[in-house]
Design an enzyme around this catalytic site. Structure first.
Site, PDB file in Angstrom:
ATOM      1  N   HIS A 172      32.595  49.872 -20.138  1.00 24.70           N
ATOM      2  CA  HIS A 172      31.673  51.008 -20.207  1.00 24.70           C
ATOM      3  C   HIS A 172      31.444  51.578 -18.802  1.00 24.70           C
ATOM      4  CE1 HIS A 172      30.103  50.088 -24.390  1.00 24.70           C
ATOM      5  NE2 HIS A 172      30.842  49.030 -24.101  1.00 24.70           N
ATOM      6  N   ASP A 218      25.022  55.821 -21.901  1.00 28.21           N
ATOM      7  CA  ASP A 218      26.000  55.214 -22.799  1.00 28.21           C
ATOM      8  C   ASP A 218      25.591  55.385 -24.270  1.00 28.21           C
ATOM      9  OD1 ASP A 218      28.229  52.792 -22.203  1.00 28.21           O
ATOM     10  OD2 ASP A 218      27.458  52.928 -24.251  1.00 28.21           O
TER      11      ASP A 218
END
Ligand code: UDP
Length: 473
Positions: free
Chosen positions: A19, A118
């Site tokens: 990520h 995110d």
């Protein structure tokens, strides 16, 4: 003051390399366009990055901040305990993020004007909105994964989940994910679908996927030509979507090649063992199988030996990333077995961590045995290397299906792990089916290249994203 100077983006990834890495690439691209960027890591990951980061030197408008993930320092933070991290971030990091953002959006010299968080941290989006800061979501997984996740409430309602119970026909087609009716089998659904629906982790993901549509804009690390059908289903759910992938290709096209290469090698939490590059130099053209199961993947010692025998029996040279923390076992059994080291010397090379993008671009590499993490899948496409897929978690199961059946750029051996299958599949990738796979791969790699270069969709969408971020100031 001009608009460009005033725009300040806070990037906040979920604290795992898969990520962090694409958002670091986005940070580089935004800074390159002259925008101010604050990159927010957890304290734990920040400590791993600081000794590696020349990024702030190259980009004076980039700075790093860190925040607690709430876990004790010695917590392993591995995939087996990902629930600890998820729930700790949700309870401990959330209020701290509110304080930090309140501070950064009011007091600093360049107040934060936009949060890009995110896709599995909806709290950051909600807090930004509460504080009157513009918020966008960055989805680090694949769009095909996202679409299947978004359809999960429907699958639950129809009683189709979980999959993988005793007697379950895993090859049965899933009919409730529009557009995927003739491709998606039960075994291709994201691994979370194999958990009981009342499992807290399962519940967490379902809630996050519902929350994602609350974002004002969605940023995807993919490109229009790769997933046109899937994107057509996702598109109506969001007011704006920016497909700006593959980010690694955009970095190369936007920032001078040498700079991008030197910077991208720092986008990792681990230091790469570069000795494998010298070993690759000594190998014949397109002969080597590169094996990596990502930054979090784990296997048992039994699986490790099945892969090893399969690789040895295939007769192909191989470069294998075997992370010390990637072997699941009881206390004291995590070390790479000595016989593996010894037996590999003749035909292979083992490393703890490789400079993956450079490895894939090396002319000796002819195949990629991968877990199909989304970054690895895109990196394989950018390098044009045929894939053999062994997915384990998250969206990897669906990615591998798309690799083998939609894009036809590799072979899928999910849910099997025996030496004879591995040997057979490696031979198929490197020999029998090589021509056919390479042909499709060349086409897809060209589409990726075109999208990331001037005149291409991702190139254009990044400009649009930057323009929109500036406009809102
Ligand atoms: N990676 C690397 N060296 C390695 C193994 C992996 O640089 O030896 C990088 C790889 O290039 C990719 C990332 O780690 O960018 C892994 O991300 P991915 O989404 O593929 O999988 P995850 O680690 O999230 O499961």
């Amino acid at each position: 003051m001009d608009q460009q100077q005033q725009a300040h983006i806070l990037l906040f990834p979920f604290p795992a390399l898969g990520h962090i890495k694409p958002l670091l690439s986005l940070a580089e691209l935004l800074c390159h366009a002259g925008l101010h960027v604050t990159f927010l890591n957890t304290d734990h990951n920040h400590r791993c990055l600081t000794h590696l980061q020349p990024l702030s030197t190259h980009f004076p408008t980039l700075r790093f901040e860190s925040i607690s993930d709430g876990l004790p320092t010695d917590h392993p933070r591995n995939v087996q305990l990902v629930g600890d991290l998820i729930f700790s971030v949700k309870s401990v990091t959330k209020p701290r993020f509110r304080d930090l953002l309140a501070d950064l959006s009011t007091k600093s010299e360049h107040p934060v004007t936009c949060v890009i968080a995110d896709g599995i941290m909806s709290f950051a989006i909600d807090i930004a909105k509460e504080l009157g800061v513009r918020a966008m979501t960055f989805w680090a997984f694949s769009p095909c994964g996202l679409w299947s996740f978004l359809c999960m409430p429907k699958l639950i309602e129809e009683g189709q989940l979980p999959v993988g119970g005793e007697g379950d026909d895993m090859d049965q087609m899933v009919r409730s994910v529009p557009g995927m009716e003739s491709i998606l089998r039960r075994r291709d659904l994201p691994d979370i679908c194999r958990q009981q629906v009342d499992d807290p982790l399962f519940q967490f993901f379902v809630e996050e996927f519902k929350a994602i549509t609350r974002t004002s804009a969605l940023i995807l690390n993919s490109f229009d030509q790769l997933e046109a059908l899937t994107l057509s289903h996702i598109d109506p759910l969001f007011s704006r979507i920016y497909t700006i992938g593959p980010l690694t290709a955009l970095l190369t096209s936007r920032i001078a090649h040498d700079v991008s290469r030197s910077l991208s090698s720092f986008n990792n939490l681990c230091e790469a063992d570069r000795s494998c590059m010298t070993w690759l130099d000594s190998q014949p053209l397109r002969s080597v199988v590169y094996v990596s199961f990502g930054s979090t993947g784990m296997m048992t010692r039994g699986q490790l030996f099945e892969f090893w025998h399969g690789l040895i029996n295939s007769g192909k040279p191989f470069l294998w990333v075997v992370r010390q923390d990637g072997i699941a076992g009881v206390e004291g059994e995590h070390a790479i077995p000595e016989e593996l080291h010894e037996g590999t010397k003749d035909r292979g090379f083992l490393v703890d961590w490789a400079p993956q993008e450079e490895v894939l671009a090396h002319q000796a590499v002819g195949g990629f045995l991968t877990h199909n993490g989304w970054n690895s899948t895109l990196e394989g496409i950018v390098a044009g290397v045929p894939m053999l897929c062994w997915p384990t978690i998250a969206d990897q199961h669906i990615n591998s299906r798309w690799v083998s059946e939609v894009w036809r750029i590799g072979l899928d051996m999910k849910d099997t792990c025996d030496r004879s299958t591995i040997e057979m599949m490696i031979r198929a990738m490197m020999e029998e089916r090589r021509e056919e796979i390479t042909k499709s791969m060349d086409r897809i790699a060209k589409l990726a290249y075109d999208s990331a270069n001037q005149g291409g969709s991702s190139y254009h969408n990044l400009d649009k994203l930057i323009e929109d971020i500036k406009k809102k100031v």
